[in-house]
Every structure is written in C-alpha cells, then in structure tokens.
Design a protein around this motif. Sequence first.
Motif, PDB file in Angstrom:
ATOM      1  N   ILE A   1       2.381   6.728  -6.595  1.00 19.07           N
ATOM      2  CA  ILE A   1       1.412   7.914  -7.264  1.00 19.07           C
ATOM      3  C   ILE A   1       2.138   9.265  -7.128  1.00 19.07           C
ATOM      4  CG2 ILE A   1      -0.897   8.856  -6.662  1.00 19.07           C
ATOM      5  CD1 ILE A   1      -1.677   6.108  -6.018  1.00 19.07           C
ATOM      6  N   THR A   2       2.347   9.532  -5.685  1.00 21.79           N
ATOM      7  CA  THR A   2       3.261  10.754  -5.501  1.00 21.79           C
ATOM      8  C   THR A   2       4.342  11.020  -6.264  1.00 21.79           C
ATOM      9  OG1 THR A   2       2.655  10.355  -3.119  1.00 21.79           O
ATOM     10  CG2 THR A   2       4.389  11.953  -3.437  1.00 21.79           C
ATOM     11  N   SER A   3       5.012  10.022  -6.775  1.00 14.51           N
ATOM     12  CA  SER A   3       6.595  10.390  -7.623  1.00 14.51           C
ATOM     13  C   SER A   3       6.044  10.760  -8.993  1.00 14.51           C
ATOM     14  CB  SER A   3       7.190   8.926  -7.520  1.00 14.51           C
ATOM     15  OG  SER A   3       7.715   8.831  -6.231  1.00 14.51           O
TER      16      SER A   3
ATOM     17  N   MET B   1       0.788  -1.220   0.046  1.00 12.18           N
ATOM     18  CA  MET B   1      -0.247   0.049   0.051  1.00 12.18           C
ATOM     19  C   MET B   1       0.965   1.279  -0.031  1.00 12.18           C
ATOM     20  SD  MET B   1      -3.187   0.840  -0.303  1.00 12.18           S
ATOM     21  CE  MET B   1      -4.201   2.102   0.335  1.00 12.18           C
ATOM     22  N   LYS B   2       1.950   1.251   1.034  1.00 11.53           N
ATOM     23  CA  LYS B   2       2.928   2.471   0.900  1.00 11.53           C
ATOM     24  C   LYS B   2       3.507   2.430  -0.383  1.00 11.53           C
ATOM     25  CE  LYS B   2       3.863   2.119   5.931  1.00 11.53           C
ATOM     26  NZ  LYS B   2       4.592   2.059   7.206  1.00 11.53           N
ATOM     27  N   ASN B   3       3.972   1.361  -0.904  1.00 12.91           N
ATOM     28  CA  ASN B   3       4.690   1.472  -2.186  1.00 12.91           C
ATOM     29  C   ASN B   3       3.739   2.356  -3.118  1.00 12.91           C
ATOM     30  OD1 ASN B   3       6.907   0.348  -1.110  1.00 12.91           O
ATOM     31  ND2 ASN B   3       6.552  -1.658  -1.778  1.00 12.91           N
ATOM     32  N   LYS B   4       2.389   1.849  -3.179  1.00 12.58           N
ATOM     33  CA  LYS B   4       1.688   2.434  -4.215  1.00 12.58           C
ATOM     34  C   LYS B   4       1.345   3.915  -4.029  1.00 12.58           C
ATOM     35  CE  LYS B   4      -3.018   1.492  -6.100  1.00 12.58           C
ATOM     36  NZ  LYS B   4      -4.380   0.759  -6.043  1.00 12.58           N
ATOM     37  N   LYS B   5       1.236   4.412  -2.626  1.00 16.58           N
ATOM     38  CA  LYS B   5       1.222   5.718  -2.489  1.00 16.58           C
ATOM     39  C   LYS B   5       2.488   6.611  -3.164  1.00 16.58           C
ATOM     40  CE  LYS B   5      -1.980   5.931   1.261  1.00 16.58           C
ATOM     41  NZ  LYS B   5      -2.246   6.285   2.702  1.00 16.58           N
ATOM     42  N   ALA B   6       3.443   5.927  -2.775  1.00 21.24           N
ATOM     43  CA  ALA B   6       4.838   6.631  -2.997  1.00 21.24           C
ATOM     44  C   ALA B   6       4.938   6.561  -4.600  1.00 21.24           C
ATOM     45  CB  ALA B   6       6.069   5.736  -2.523  1.00 21.24           C
TER      46      ALA B   6
END
Length: 380
Positions: free
Chosen positions: A8-10, A1-6
């Motif tokens: 999207i942010t990047s 989940m954290k990797n997905k947010k990161a």
Amino acid sequence: MKNKKAAITSGGFVMILVCLLLFCIIIPDKQFSDNENRQLQQMPKLTASNVASGDYMKNFESYASDNIIARDEWVKVKNITDMVSGKKDNGSAYFGKDGYLFPIDNIDEMQFQKNLAYVKTFIDKTDKINKNINISVIIAPTSEEIYKDKMPENAPAPNQWKILKESRDCFGEMLINPTGILSQHKREYIYYKTDHHWTTLGAYYTYKMWAEQNGLKPLKKEDFNVEVVSKDFYGTTYSKAAGFKTKPDYIEKFTNSAIEHTGMKIEKVTQTKSLPSLFDKKYLKTKDKYSYFLSSNNPMTTISGTAKNGHNILVIKDSYANCFVPFITGHFDHIYVTDLRYYKQSLTQFVKENKITDIMFLYNVVQFSNDRNMVYLLKD
C-alpha cells in the motif's frame, strides 16, 4: 500483513509520483522565474547531435528542475529545512545575523589579474589621447566585508582587503576605496539585507568621498529630498534563500530639483528610447526593484547634466553605479554610462568622439574581479 502495508505504501508513493508527472505535463511551462529573476530552462530539442554531445540530458535535467510543479514552494521547503537543521548556508547564500543574507561569492584570481591589466592598458591609451583626462577607479566592498560580524562564524569569504591592496598597487591615487567610510557608517542603512547591492545611502557616502578626492564640492545630505519608493523589496540574495525569516528591504530615492528634472537616453542593440527621469517606476511593480535606478543595466545611457562647465564623464560600471550616478548630474555637462556586459564597441574611439574629460570605473570587488568582459577595453 507486513507485505500488504508495504504494498500500500509503495502504491501510494507511485501514485503521488504519477500525479506530479501528470500535473507537470498538463500545466504549461513557465518562461521566467520572478523570484529568481532569470529565464527558466525550456524543453530541449531532441536531435541526434544533442544526444551524442550529452547536451540533451544536461539540458533536460535543468528543464525538469526548473519546471517541477510548485517549484518555488519546494525551494522554500529545502531552505527552511537547511535553516532548522542548523546549517549556516544553503550552498548559495549564508544565513546571517539580524536578518542579513550574504551571497556566497568567489574570486577568480586569474581573471582579476587580467582585469587589472585591461583597465591599466585602457588608461594608458586614453592618456595618449588626452593627458588631462581625470580618471577614478572606484572599487566598492560588498556587504560581507563591512558586516563580517553578522556573517556565520568561520564562514569562508573572499579576501577583499587583498584585492583592494593589489588594486591600489596598480592604480595608485586613481583608486578610491570606500571601505573605511562605509565601515564608519555601518550602523546606518548602507547595504540591503536581502540583496547584493549597497543602498542609495551607501552610494551617497562613496559619492562624497569621490567628489572630495577630485577637488569637487559634494552636495550635502541635507541638499536632497529622500523618499522611500518601495517598502517590499526582497532582492537577489533572498531569491537564493527564499523562506529565510527577515523583513523586506526598503528603497530610497535621493533627489533635488536638478535630478528630478533630468532624463536619459538609453541605447540598446535594437532600439533607442528616452525616459523623462533617471528612475523607471515600472520596475517597482516587479521582483527586480533595484532596476528602478537608471532603468536597469544597458549598453549605453546618456544623461544631460546640469553643470554647464564643459566636462563630460564616461562611467564604466556594474550595477553598483546605478543608484550612484544621479549624484553626479550636477558636476558634468554630459554623463555617458556604459556596461561592458552589453556594450562591445570601442571605448577608445568613444573617448575621442565625445570629448571626454573624466572617466570613472565603478564596480564592486566581486564583479570587478570576475567580469570577463573587460577585455573589450582593448578594442581600438
């Protein structure tokens, strides 16, 4: 989940950068910044010699900085951030009290010593031409000297008192130092808050002092009609600190019937033009409103005075003189105004050929100390 947010942010950040890059490519480059009153860096030419010398990358960095989309707004955001964070300056201007901005100036001590010598040598040369030529050297303090109480606490500033003392030692009675008279009137509107120049009123008090020290009868303030010609002047210092919260300055014109009907001839390298007035209204519609006086800085400006007394003056100056010169039109037959940044001919010859009876140097302390063009005074 954290990797997905990161991710999207990047991805969003990269998209913003790509959009900015596309806008920068699509939108035509600006040639000139009205806000900063300067030419902007254009795309440098890609040549082997430019790359080898390092000039290409250096100029490309300036080009990218000057032409980023919404550049003026980014500059404002940066300045507002500096002010909100409690900084006393932004590297170019001090954030003063009561709406005052002060340019961050430095004095080139070696250049100052050279300039003293150049001016003294020129004075000695003119003395050999005519011992009766009357010479004045007006060196005016800038606003940071008069309004020290409005500067940020402990803000470093050039030692103008030292410069003026050494100037006195060099020029003796020829030096006119208006620091005292301007300090007496510091509660009046004698310096712009957003610009590095003095106001017309500040120039008037110095004119009065100059006239009295030269045995002339100065005109009284009541002898002039005072008209506000602009109420929305944000000057050069504001351009360095856009976003600073302050009201615009206003510009006053002091005139009488003689000044109102006096024109000027301006000689540039490529053209000569005549204007019917000492004031050029076209500049009031631009960012560079101070250029209203004498139509900005030019190599040589000739004014036919109203005195009819056989006296001709050569004024060697920086832009502080532009709002000062109209005050002396009633004291001379001819007034020649030259700026060494643009005039490269022999002024010694000029003195001979134009029957000069008076010479005036008029600079502010900072420009007098740092100007690298006074060497042209040595030209025979």
